[in-house]
Design a protein around this motif. Sequence first.
Motif, mmCIF file in Angstrom:
data_model
loop_
_atom_site.group_PDB
_atom_site.id
_atom_site.type_symbol
_atom_site.label_atom_id
_atom_site.label_comp_id
_atom_site.label_asym_id
_atom_site.label_seq_id
_atom_site.Cartn_x
_atom_site.Cartn_y
_atom_site.Cartn_z
ATOM 1 N N GLU A 44 0.698 -1.188 -0.169
ATOM 2 C CA GLU A 44 0.461 0.392 0.299
ATOM 3 C C GLU A 44 0.477 1.271 -0.044
ATOM 4 O O GLU A 44 1.802 1.279 0.382
ATOM 5 N N ARG A 45 0.456 2.120 -0.107
ATOM 6 C CA ARG A 45 1.238 3.971 -0.839
ATOM 7 C C ARG A 45 0.997 4.205 1.046
ATOM 8 O O ARG A 45 0.400 3.240 2.067
ATOM 9 N N GLU A 46 2.616 4.690 1.324
ATOM 10 C CA GLU A 46 2.895 5.127 2.544
ATOM 11 C C GLU A 46 3.265 6.495 2.315
ATOM 12 O O GLU A 46 4.523 7.063 1.688
ATOM 13 N N ALA A 47 3.032 7.491 3.324
ATOM 14 C CA ALA A 47 3.699 7.949 3.640
ATOM 15 C C ALA A 47 5.236 8.207 4.052
ATOM 16 O O ALA A 47 5.218 7.407 5.480
ATOM 17 N N VAL A 48 6.097 9.057 3.131
ATOM 18 C CA VAL A 48 7.412 8.888 3.370
ATOM 19 C C VAL A 48 7.841 9.602 4.516
ATOM 20 O O VAL A 48 8.479 10.112 5.755
ATOM 21 N N ALA A 49 7.229 11.297 3.926
ATOM 22 C CA ALA A 49 7.933 12.411 4.935
ATOM 23 C C ALA A 49 6.877 13.354 4.350
ATOM 24 O O ALA A 49 6.304 13.193 3.458
ATOM 25 N N ASP A 62 9.430 5.118 10.139
ATOM 26 C CA ASP A 62 10.438 4.817 10.952
ATOM 27 C C ASP A 62 11.398 4.263 10.013
ATOM 28 O O ASP A 62 12.332 4.142 9.821
ATOM 29 N N SER A 63 11.121 3.794 8.437
ATOM 30 C CA SER A 63 12.048 3.281 7.834
ATOM 31 C C SER A 63 12.721 4.326 7.571
ATOM 32 O O SER A 63 13.933 3.150 6.247
ATOM 33 N N VAL A 64 12.582 5.459 7.186
ATOM 34 C CA VAL A 64 13.327 6.207 6.400
ATOM 35 C C VAL A 64 14.178 7.248 7.254
ATOM 36 O O VAL A 64 14.922 8.257 6.994
ATOM 37 N N LYS A 65 13.549 6.898 8.618
ATOM 38 C CA LYS A 65 14.555 7.946 9.685
ATOM 39 C C LYS A 65 15.993 8.529 9.854
ATOM 40 O O LYS A 65 16.180 6.906 9.972
ATOM 41 N N GLY A 66 16.534 8.951 9.250
ATOM 42 C CA GLY A 66 18.099 9.216 9.510
ATOM 43 C C GLY A 66 18.709 9.372 8.577
ATOM 44 O O GLY A 66 19.808 9.059 8.361
ATOM 45 N N MET A 83 17.703 11.689 0.043
ATOM 46 C CA MET A 83 17.946 10.310 0.406
ATOM 47 C C MET A 83 18.674 9.837 0.521
ATOM 48 O O MET A 83 19.664 9.891 -0.588
ATOM 49 N N ASP A 84 19.661 9.352 1.592
ATOM 50 C CA ASP A 84 20.890 8.910 1.647
ATOM 51 C C ASP A 84 20.414 6.993 2.011
ATOM 52 O O ASP A 84 19.792 6.801 2.717
ATOM 53 N N ASN A 89 14.866 -2.717 -0.065
ATOM 54 C CA ASN A 89 13.586 -2.561 -0.241
ATOM 55 C C ASN A 89 12.909 -0.822 0.362
ATOM 56 O O ASN A 89 11.711 -0.136 0.149
ATOM 57 N N ASP A 90 13.861 0.292 -0.306
ATOM 58 C CA ASP A 90 13.209 1.524 -0.954
ATOM 59 C C ASP A 90 12.404 1.819 -2.330
ATOM 60 O O ASP A 90 12.490 2.891 -2.378
ATOM 61 N N THR A 91 12.542 0.376 -2.880
ATOM 62 C CA THR A 91 12.346 1.078 -4.344
ATOM 63 C C THR A 91 10.366 0.768 -4.565
ATOM 64 O O THR A 91 9.912 -0.013 -3.752
ATOM 65 N N ALA A 92 10.675 2.213 -4.696
ATOM 66 C CA ALA A 92 9.043 2.076 -5.180
ATOM 67 C C ALA A 92 9.238 3.478 -6.326
ATOM 68 O O ALA A 92 9.913 3.940 -6.753
#
Length: 130
Positions: A44-49, A62-66, A83-84, A89-92
């Motif tokens: 499903e679509r998720e909010a990243v930031a 949580d998956s992208v913090k930091g 994005m660093d 699993n960031d593929t999208a």
Amino acid sequence: QVHMVESGGGSVQAGGSLRLSCVVSGYTYSGTCMGWFRQAPGKEREAVALIYKGAGSTYYADSVKGRFAISQDNGENTLSLAMDNLAPNDTATYYCAADRWGANWYSCLTRGRGGQFEYWGQGTQVTVSS
């Protein structure tokens, strides 16, 4: 009329970096609710930031913090996502979005996490290889 156009996607190896940009027309940033979202195959679509400049507030999954950072470029109608240390699993497909109904940070956060923003870009593909 609001238009949002993403760019900066592409293919990168794990550990690499990309910077996504979203050019916005017909919209103002001050006190506005904006964000980046992503959708991977089978998920499903998720909010990243999310960002609400009027309150100086940001949210990160949580998956992208930091690793990810959302920002607005002063002097230009541009929303960015740096994005660093990217992982497979960031593929999208990544989308920028905005919401006029998010009139405060609480509403912005709630609507963003629920994927209910009003205006959406067409998306840009990010592919991270092992």
